[in-house]
Design an enzyme around this catalytic site. Structure first.
Site, short mmCIF file in Angstrom:
data_model
loop_
_atom_site.label_atom_id
_atom_site.label_comp_id
_atom_site.label_asym_id
_atom_site.label_seq_id
_atom_site.Cartn_x
_atom_site.Cartn_y
_atom_site.Cartn_z
N GLU A 95 1.03 -1.13 0.13
CA GLU A 95 0.10 0.04 0.01
C GLU A 95 0.88 1.18 -0.01
O GLU A 95 1.86 1.35 1.00
CB GLU A 95 -0.85 0.08 1.28
CG GLU A 95 -2.35 0.60 1.04
CD GLU A 95 -2.36 1.99 1.74
OE1 GLU A 95 -1.90 2.88 1.13
OE2 GLU A 95 -2.38 1.77 3.15
N CYS B 177 -1.48 8.92 3.34
CA CYS B 177 -1.50 8.33 1.84
C CYS B 177 -2.87 8.82 1.05
O CYS B 177 -2.93 9.19 0.04
CB CYS B 177 -1.17 7.36 1.53
SG CYS B 177 -2.31 6.15 2.49
C1 UN1 Z 1 -1.67 5.72 5.04
O1 UN1 Z 1 -1.64 6.97 5.18
O2 UN1 Z 1 -0.61 5.12 4.74
O3 UN1 Z 1 -8.39 6.01 5.20
C2 UN1 Z 1 -2.79 4.85 4.72
C3 UN1 Z 1 -7.05 6.69 5.91
C4 UN1 Z 1 -6.26 5.65 6.19
C5 UN1 Z 1 -5.04 5.90 5.38
C6 UN1 Z 1 -4.05 4.96 5.99
N1 UN1 Z 1 -6.60 4.28 6.01
O4 UN1 Z 1 -7.07 7.89 5.72
#
Ligand code: UN1
Length: 503
Positions: free
Chosen positions: A266, A300
């Site tokens: 991810e 992210c």
């Molecule tokens: C990340 O920032 O690496 O929906 C992923 C969201 C979180 C993001 C996690 N699940 O903001």
């Protein structure tokens, strides 16, 4: 609750420095090592972490290999019980964990509380999946005279490599998915936030996770991460972090002279929000503030590019700039703080260099002042002449704005899609037809309509993208654990003598 959390933080700051290090077969190796400083106050030492040596990683892998058959044979239902006990134990330690994340990772209380909840949700959600999918075997249809059964097992030892921006939730999500599926785990937490991972593993083991199932090896990517991914004792890698690092891991895995294994990754996002002239201004402002500047933009999923229609762009930007002035930037250990620091000096320098470049190439229309003493970076808005001016994610509280004509939505959407990411997408409109056009033009993993675009809830909004954003499947979704599994089919000819349908 606010006071309780502030007291916890003060206690932590007044107390003696914390220690962390490898945890191998339940043994804590936390004597000395590298110092960890608070992002909010760079003169304050949070603790020390002993990084895992090559010998530590070897010991962790040997122990994980040795315990895996037993852990797999335990079955999904028994593993589920352990995972859900781990979730309960995290929940019972909520306040302490929130305080520690404020101190070590610079997380505000709001973000810290959400993060502990998410970690608890991962434990419980994957527990349910483990019990439903990894217990026993399923009879498959087939011709008369034979039986066919399919069952799911662990692949072996998983290396889980997690990021500093969710040092508890993603750390916990990766390992509980791997463990629930019957793998044992060697986990490398982010080097910027190893203490929270160390605390979590201690909590998990006290809650009943067998010492052989999970081993912690803190350290740097170039040393511990590289050694783990090269090692043939590792049967699967789960990684969350930068797109370039995911490429590097893939290359390492491809070069291994052993079993072919794949990567579950991810990575980043270049996430857009499209607003049309029917959108409600106050709602847009609120959701933009949360999505772009919440967690100091260090998600992210965060909003990176806001597409505003020519007709209402100035009106929305005025409101947005005014609302930004209300944001309180400062100590994440105080309850009224909205935006804390960025993680470390590297992040700070990267953002400063980026802003310097954008000041020359584009137009910086807002940048907030920040307190001194920590890695604070003022939330900023940059107006671009066109989307061509950016190529990739800038990880921090920096929002780009692009003006567009709603008639061109397909074209503008295609330009964003062409950047190659596909994580989150936001739409603000009262018109279903507009939302549908945006959704079709930009194929994102998670599309949010008329709301903020961060904070996916485990099991409710399975999270993740494809392309430069990662491999899928979605974390916190019904298919995630299958990527950690090995499937076995047993066929028995029951017409033959000695054919045992139960084999
Ligand atoms: C990340 O920032 O690496 O929906 C992923 C969201 C979180 C993001 C996690 N699940 O903001």
């Amino acid at each position: 609750e606010r006071k309780v959390l502030e007291d916890h933080v003060d206690e932590l700051r007044a107390g003696k420095a914390l220690v962390a290090g490898p945890i191998i077969s339940g043994k804590l190796l936390s004597d000395g090592g590298v110092e960890v400083f608070a992002p909010a106050d760079t003169s304050r030492r949070v603790g020390t972490v002993r990084e895992a040596s090559d010998a530590d990683v070897d010991a962790a892998l040997d122990a994980a290999v040795a315990f895996q058959p037993q852990w797999d044979a335990l079955g999904g239902a028994k593993r589920a019980k352990i995972l859900s006990d781990m979730g309960d134990a995290l929940e019972a330690n909520m306040d302490r964990l929130v305080a520690l994340m404020a101190e070590e990772a610079g997380k505000t209380f709001v973000d810290g509380i959400a993060e502990v909840r998410e970690a608890v949700d991962f434990c419980r959600y994957y527990a349910v999946q483990a019990e439903e999918k990894f217990e026993g075997r399923t009879r498959l249809p087939g011709p008369a005279g034979e039986t066919n059964h399919i069952s799911l097992h662990g692949r072996g030892v998983f290396a889980c490599i997690s990021p500093w921006n969710f040092p508890l939730a993603i750390f916990t999500g990766q390992i509980t998915a791997a463990l629930g599926a019957g793998n044992t785990v060697v986990a490398k937490p982010a080097e910027q936030a190893p203490i929270i991972a160390f605390e979590a593993v201690r909590i998990f083991q006290e809650a009943g996770l067998p010492a052989g199932a999970l081993h912690l090896v803190p350290g740097r990517g170039e040393t511990v991460g590289a050694k783990l991914t090269r090692d043939l004792r590792v049967s699967g890698v789960c990684f969350t972090g930068g797109t370039d690092t995911a490429r590097l891991i893939n290359k390492t895995l491809a070069d291994r002279q052993g079993p072919i294994i794949s990567l579950i990754a991810e990575t980043g996002g270049l996430n857009g929000m499209f607003v049309d002239t029917t959108a409600l201004r106050e709602q847009v402002i609120d959701d933009v503030l949360g999505s772009a500047f919440g967690s100091a933009g260090q998600r992210c999923s965060a909003l990176r590019v806001l597409f505003l229609p020519d007709a209402t762009a100035d009106f929305i930007l005025e409101g947005l700039k005014g609302a930004m002035d209300e944001l309180k930037i400062g100590d994440p250990g105080r309850a009224d703080t909205d935006v804390g620091p960025v993680i470390d000096s590297d992040a700070h320098e990267m953002l400063q260099a980026y802003m310097a470049r954008m000041e020359a190439e584009a137009s910086v229309i807002k940048k907030l002042e920040t307190p001194r003493g920590g890695h604070y970076f003022g939330p900023s808005i940059i107006e671009l002449k066109s989307l061509d001016q950016i190529e990739k994610e800038t990880f921090g509280p920096v929002l780009h704005v692009v003006r567009y004509k709603p008639d061109n939505i397909a074209e503008v959407g295609a330009a964003l899609e062409a950047k190659g990411y596909g994580l989150t997408l936001g739409v603000h409109s009262r018109l279903e037809s507009f939302a549908a056009k945006v959704r079709d033009a930009v194929k994102a993993g998670n599309t949010y309509i008329n709301r903020s675009m961060t904070g996916a809830v485990v099991g409710v909004q399975p999270f993740g993208g494809e392309g430069l954003s990662g491999t899928g499947p979605k974390a916190g979704g019904p298919h995630y654990m299958l990527r950690f599994a090995s499937e076995r089919v047993v066929t028995v000819d029951i017409t033959a003598q000695g054919g045992d349908p139960e084999l």
